[in-house]
Every structure is written in structure tokens, then in C-alpha cells.
Design a protein around this motif. Structure first.
Motif, mmCIF file in Angstrom:
data_model
loop_
_atom_site.group_PDB
_atom_site.id
_atom_site.type_symbol
_atom_site.label_atom_id
_atom_site.label_comp_id
_atom_site.label_asym_id
_atom_site.label_seq_id
_atom_site.Cartn_x
_atom_site.Cartn_y
_atom_site.Cartn_z
ATOM 1 N N UNK A 342 2.639 9.243 0.080
ATOM 2 C CA UNK A 342 3.263 10.522 -0.238
ATOM 3 C C UNK A 342 4.694 10.544 0.291
ATOM 4 N N UNK A 343 5.573 11.197 -0.448
ATOM 5 C CA UNK A 343 6.962 11.279 -0.019
ATOM 6 C C UNK A 343 7.177 12.420 0.947
ATOM 7 N N UNK A 360 11.254 11.054 -2.701
ATOM 8 C CA UNK A 360 10.452 9.828 -2.538
ATOM 9 C C UNK A 360 10.952 8.984 -1.373
ATOM 10 N N UNK A 361 10.085 8.123 -0.895
ATOM 11 C CA UNK A 361 10.454 7.209 0.187
ATOM 12 C C UNK A 361 11.473 6.193 -0.323
ATOM 13 N N UNK A 362 12.416 5.841 0.525
ATOM 14 C CA UNK A 362 13.419 4.869 0.110
ATOM 15 C C UNK A 362 12.826 3.452 0.113
ATOM 16 N N UNK A 363 13.577 2.540 -0.458
ATOM 17 C CA UNK A 363 13.095 1.168 -0.634
ATOM 18 C C UNK A 363 12.869 0.473 0.705
ATOM 19 N N UNK A 364 13.668 0.790 1.685
ATOM 20 C CA UNK A 364 13.503 0.146 2.993
ATOM 21 C C UNK A 364 12.169 0.521 3.633
ATOM 22 N N UNK A 392 4.614 8.151 -4.335
ATOM 23 C CA UNK A 392 4.345 9.034 -5.462
ATOM 24 C C UNK A 392 3.923 10.384 -4.914
ATOM 25 N N UNK A 393 4.341 11.483 -5.534
ATOM 26 C CA UNK A 393 3.916 12.801 -5.032
ATOM 27 C C UNK A 393 2.430 13.024 -5.274
ATOM 28 N N UNK A 394 1.773 13.606 -4.300
ATOM 29 C CA UNK A 394 0.349 13.869 -4.425
ATOM 30 C C UNK A 394 0.053 15.121 -5.227
ATOM 31 N N UNK A 395 1.075 15.948 -5.452
ATOM 32 C CA UNK A 395 0.907 17.128 -6.287
ATOM 33 C C UNK A 395 1.463 16.822 -7.677
ATOM 34 N N UNK A 396 1.038 17.524 -8.749
ATOM 35 C CA UNK A 396 1.557 17.277 -10.096
ATOM 36 C C UNK A 396 3.063 17.431 -10.146
ATOM 37 N N UNK A 397 3.742 16.486 -10.829
ATOM 38 C CA UNK A 397 5.203 16.484 -10.905
ATOM 39 C C UNK A 397 5.695 17.677 -11.714
ATOM 40 N N UNK A 398 6.848 18.259 -11.285
ATOM 41 C CA UNK A 398 7.472 19.345 -12.022
ATOM 42 C C UNK A 398 6.922 20.703 -11.677
#
Length: 495
Positions: A342-343, A360-364, A392-398
Motif C-alpha cells: 500500500x502507498x 505510490x511508493x517510489x522506485x527506491x 498499489x492502492x488498497x482502496x478502489x482508484x478514483x
């Protein structure tokens, strides 16, 4: 006579209600004393036999009546209780008489030899005895209260292809709260199968008293059993690795911010290798054989000559190394790990409405988490292992959702605390006010009584010519009472 007269005098002084109460108390005491004596004298009962059939219970009760021994029946007549001191003696006596014996019949059916019994009756008796012995054995299993065993042994036929296999069925009645595992059911099936000639475990059907099927034919197939063990081992390995990764991520990201799933492909092929290697550069003498030949000859001058020949044969063997390798079963052949992370969330306030923005979490961070997961599961690129970590967000996007920040939560918690303190002070103040009002009411009630009692003796001494001393005499007792009432009011306030 004096004491009797005193008793009569005491009795006559009592009212009718007190007389009735005294009589009822005496009667209740006598009844309680009699009940206590009968309860103490009553013997302590213990179970003589339980789970009896009706025939056995009737015979045992009849024997007890003949011997004039007290008994009690419970469990709808299936359990017989007798005085505790007679339990073991009666059990031995009834065992000598063959009781109970009608519930389960075993090999004792052949104790009495009957001349002229047909072969059919002998077969029936043997089957009854075998069923009874199996029932007695199964009753020793923990949790089994009652059991019935039925065995079908087909007649032998002339041709083997026409021969039918024996079958058996077992009905179990379990104790309250008891359950049999799948291994227990299979062990009962194997017990019955190994006790009957030609009977296979898959042909044994086991039911419970509610009609539920406990046995499973697939459990007795060797291949099915192996597949079940392999699946169980695979599930245990996956759960073990998932728990390792989940515990690490919970410590880093917090509980509920990651989901881990592991898929393991295990190698159940049992391989046994024998390796034989030859090294031509290293030779070893295996054997050596030397042969000597001597010969003599005579020429024309009769002169003799001797000759000797030596022949040597050497056998060489090439250096050889043999290895016997047995690979273990259940090694990890391939590993796949999927991790959802989760972000983070940012609160934006606009127009008095708080909205959440997903970040979201960064690539590092993803790379660091991937390395952690690889080290936890033992990542091996030679096995083509795959590790996937996705933010990925755990809640529905948008979807916009109401969110309360930590600062707002703290403010609301402080606000709730202040409200509770204010309410507490308000309740305390109301209680104090109530007590003060009650104290004032008591003061008002007590002042008139004081004036009535104290002032009349002073009124005749008052003269109209001298009003001032009269006022002084009236004020002095009133002021003392007021001081006393004030002190009482303070004590009430403290309480």
C-alpha cells in the motif's frame, strides 16, 4: 412448676403472629434435622454398569433384587448405580455369571459344544463371534460409546472371476463432544480389513449414528494418499515462507499495508544416481605373471646345450571412481512470490472538505522491499525464481473518501477529554448544590423547633420598659444555634 409457669406466661404474652412464627420455626427445624440425618445415612452410589442393553439391565436388576441390594437407574435404564462399597464385588460376581452378555457376543459362543449343529449354523456363529470381537476392540478407542459391526463373507465359487470380495460396515456412536479424525477412521477400516480374510480396507464402510459417511475410498489408494501428502507439504512450505515475508513487511510498513502470496513448485521425483568415472592418466598394476622356460639339446658330437626363456605378462587397470547419489524428495524446484504494498496518503483540505490523495511508493523503496523479500525466501536465479513487488492502492482508484488526519484526531481527542472534564465538574457541582439545598431545608425545619423550646421560658422575664436587654437575651441563644447549624451544614458538605 416454676419453669413451666414461666413458659406459659411467656407463651401468653406472645401475639398470634409470633406464636405462628415460633411454631413454624420449630417444625422447620425438626424437618431439616430429619432430612439431614436421612441424607447422612444414605449410602454413596457409584456406577455398576453403563450403556447396557435392555436384556442385560433386566437380568442385573433381577439379581440385585434377589440379593436385596439397593440400586438406582439412570440414562433411561441403561446405567445401574449401587452403593459404592459393593461396586467391585458385584462386578466380579456378575462377571462370573456371564453378565452382561447379551449386548455383544464374542468367541464365548463356542464355549458350549453342540452336537449335530449344521455347517450353516457354524458359519453364522463364527460371523457373529467375529463381529462381536471386533466391536469389543473398537470400543477401546477413545471417544467411541457404542459400535455395531456387520460382515458379509460371500460363498466360494468355482471360478476366480466369479468370486465376490468380502465387505463390512461399521456404525459408530460417539460420546458427546468427541470427534474422530480421518486417521482414526482409516485405522478402524484397516483393523476390520486385517481381521477378515480377503477383505480390503476400501470395502469397509464406516458411518456414525447420524448417518454421516466417515470413510473415504480415496484415502486407501496409495497414489491418492501420496498426492494428499504432497499437497499438504506444498501448503505448509508456502505458508511458512509467506509468514516470514509478512512479518518483515509488517515491521517496516505497519500491519495491514502489505499482502504476500507465495507459490512453490516442489520436486517430488526420487532420483538415485550411480556415477562411475575413469582416469586414463592414472594406471594401477592389477596383476603380473612371469613364465620361465628351459630347454636342452644334443648335437651330432653328442655335446649338450641348455637354453632359458623368461616371459612376463603385466595387466594394468585404469583408475575408476564410483559415486552413488540419492537426491532428497521435496526440494524447491521453482519459487514465485507476489507482494502488494500500500502507498501513502496525503490529506488535502478544500472548501472545508478533507480529501485523500494517494501517493505510490517510489522506485527506491520498491527495490529495497524487493531485496528484503528475496533474502527472506532464499531467492535463487538458477531456479528461475520470480519476485514481484507492486505498490498499489488498497482502496478502489478514483474514489474520494473522507479522511481525518492525525492532527485532527488529536484535536478531537483533546476536545472529547475537555468535554468529559466539563461534564464531570457540572455533575459534581449539581451534587454539591443538591446537598446544600437539603442542608438548608434541614436548617429551616430545625429553627422553629428551637424557638419553640428555648424562647417560652425567657418571654415572662421580658419587660416593655427595657427592650434592649430583651433583644440581647433573645439574640444570644439564636446565634449559638445558628453557629451549630452552620457547623452541621459544613459537615454535610464534606460528606
Amino acid at each position: 412448676m416454676n419453669s413451666l409457669a414461666q413458659v406459659k406466661e411467656f407463651w401468653n404474652k406472645l401475639s398470634s403472629a409470633k406464636k405462628i412464627l415460633l411454631i413454624s420455626t420449630v417444625v422447620a427445624s425438626i424437618v431439616g434435622f430429619v432430612f439431614l440425618i436421612s441424607w447422612v445415612r444414605e449410602p454413596e452410589y457409584a456406577v455398576l454398569f453403563s450403556n447396557l442393553e435392555a436384556q442385560d439391565a433386566s437380568k442385573i436388576v433381577e439379581k440385585l433384587k434377589e440379593r436385596k441390594i439397593d440400586y438406582k437407574l439412570s440414562d433411561n435404564g441403561r446405567t445401574i448405580l449401587v452403593p459404592k462399597q459393593n461396586v467391585y464385588e458385584l462386578r466380579l460376581q456378575f462377571a462370573g455369571e456371564g453378565l452382561p452378555n447379551s449386548s455383544i457376543v464374542g468367541y464365548e459362543i463356542f464355549d458350549k459344544s453342540n452336537i449335530g449343529v449344521s455347517d450353516f449354523v457354524q458359519k453364522i456363529n463364527y460371523k457373529r463371534a467375529l463381529e462381536g470381537e471386533l466391536a469389543r476392540t473398537i470400543l477401546q478407542i477413545e471417544g467411541v460409546e457404542a459400535v455395531r459391526v456387520h460382515i458379509v463373507i460371500p460363498e466360494r465359487t468355482l471360478f476366480k472371476e466369479d468370486q465376490k470380495e468380502p465387505t463390512a460396515s461399521v456404525i459408530l456412536k460417539l460420546k458427546q463432544g468427541a470427534r474422530l479424525s480421518k486417521e482414526n477412521v482409516q485405522s478402524i477400516a484397516y483393523l476390520v480389513a486385517n481381521s477378515v480374510e480377503g477383505l480390503e480396507p476400501k470395502n469397509v464402510t464406516i458411518l456414525d449414528s447420524r448417518g454421516r459417511l466417515l470413510s473415504d475410498d480415496s484415502g486407501y489408494e496409495p497414489l491418492a494418499k501420496i498426492s494428499s501428502k504432497q499437497y499438504e507439504l506444498k501448503k505448509n512450505v508456502e505458508q511458512y515462507l509467506a509468514d516470514k515475508v509478512q512479518s518483515l513487511l509488517d515491521g517496516v510498513l505497519g500491519p495491514g499495508n502489505s499482502i504476500v502470496r507465495v507459490d512453490v513448485e516442489l520436486n517430488f521425483t526420487q532420483v538415485e544416481k550411480t556415477i562411475e568415472e575413469y582416469d586414463p592418466d592414472k594406471t594401477v598394476v592389477r596383476s603380473e605373471q612371469t613364465t620361465q622356460e628351459r630347454s636342452s639339446s644334443v648335437d651330432s658330437t653328442f655335446a649338450s646345450s641348455n637354453s632359458q626363456r623368461t616371459n612376463t605378462i603385466t595387466n594394468y587397470e585404469v583408475n575408476r571412481t564410483m559415486q552413488r547419489i540419492v537426491e532428497s524428495v521435496g526440494n524447491i524446484k521453482r519459487l514465485s512470490v507476489a507482494v502488494l504494498v500500500n502507498g501513502t496518503y496525503k490529506v488535502n483540505e478544500s472548501g472545508g472538505v478533507r480529501k485523500v490523495e494517494y501517493i505510490p511508493r517510489d522506485e527506491e523503496q520498491i527495490q529495497k522491499l524487493t531485496e528484503i523479500v528475496k533474502n527472506a525466501v532464499g531467492f535463487n536465479p538458477d531456479r528461475n525464481d520470480q519476485i514481484s513487488v507492486v505498490s498499489i492502492p488498497f482502496e478502489p482508484a478514483g474514489e474520494e473518501m473522507e479522511f481525518v488526519s492525525k492532527e485532527t484526531q488529536k484535536k478531537e481527542s483533546w476536545r472529547d477529554l475537555v468535554e468529559k472534564i466539563i461534564i464531570g465538574f457540572a455533575i459534581l457541582a449539581s451534587v454539591v448544590l443538591i446537598f446544600s439545598l437539603l442542608g438548608r431545608l434541614k436548617v429551616k425545619k430545625e429553627i422553629p423547633t428551637i424557638e419553640v423550646k428555648e424562647f417560652p421560658p425567657t418571654q415572662p422575664q421580658v419587660t416593655l420598659k427595657e427592650p434592649e436587654p430583651v433583644m440581647v437575651e433573645e439574640i444570644e441563644p439564636v446565634s449559638e444555634e445558628e453557629v451549630e447549624l452552620e457547623r452541621l451544614k459544613k459537615d454535610q458538605m464534606k460528606e
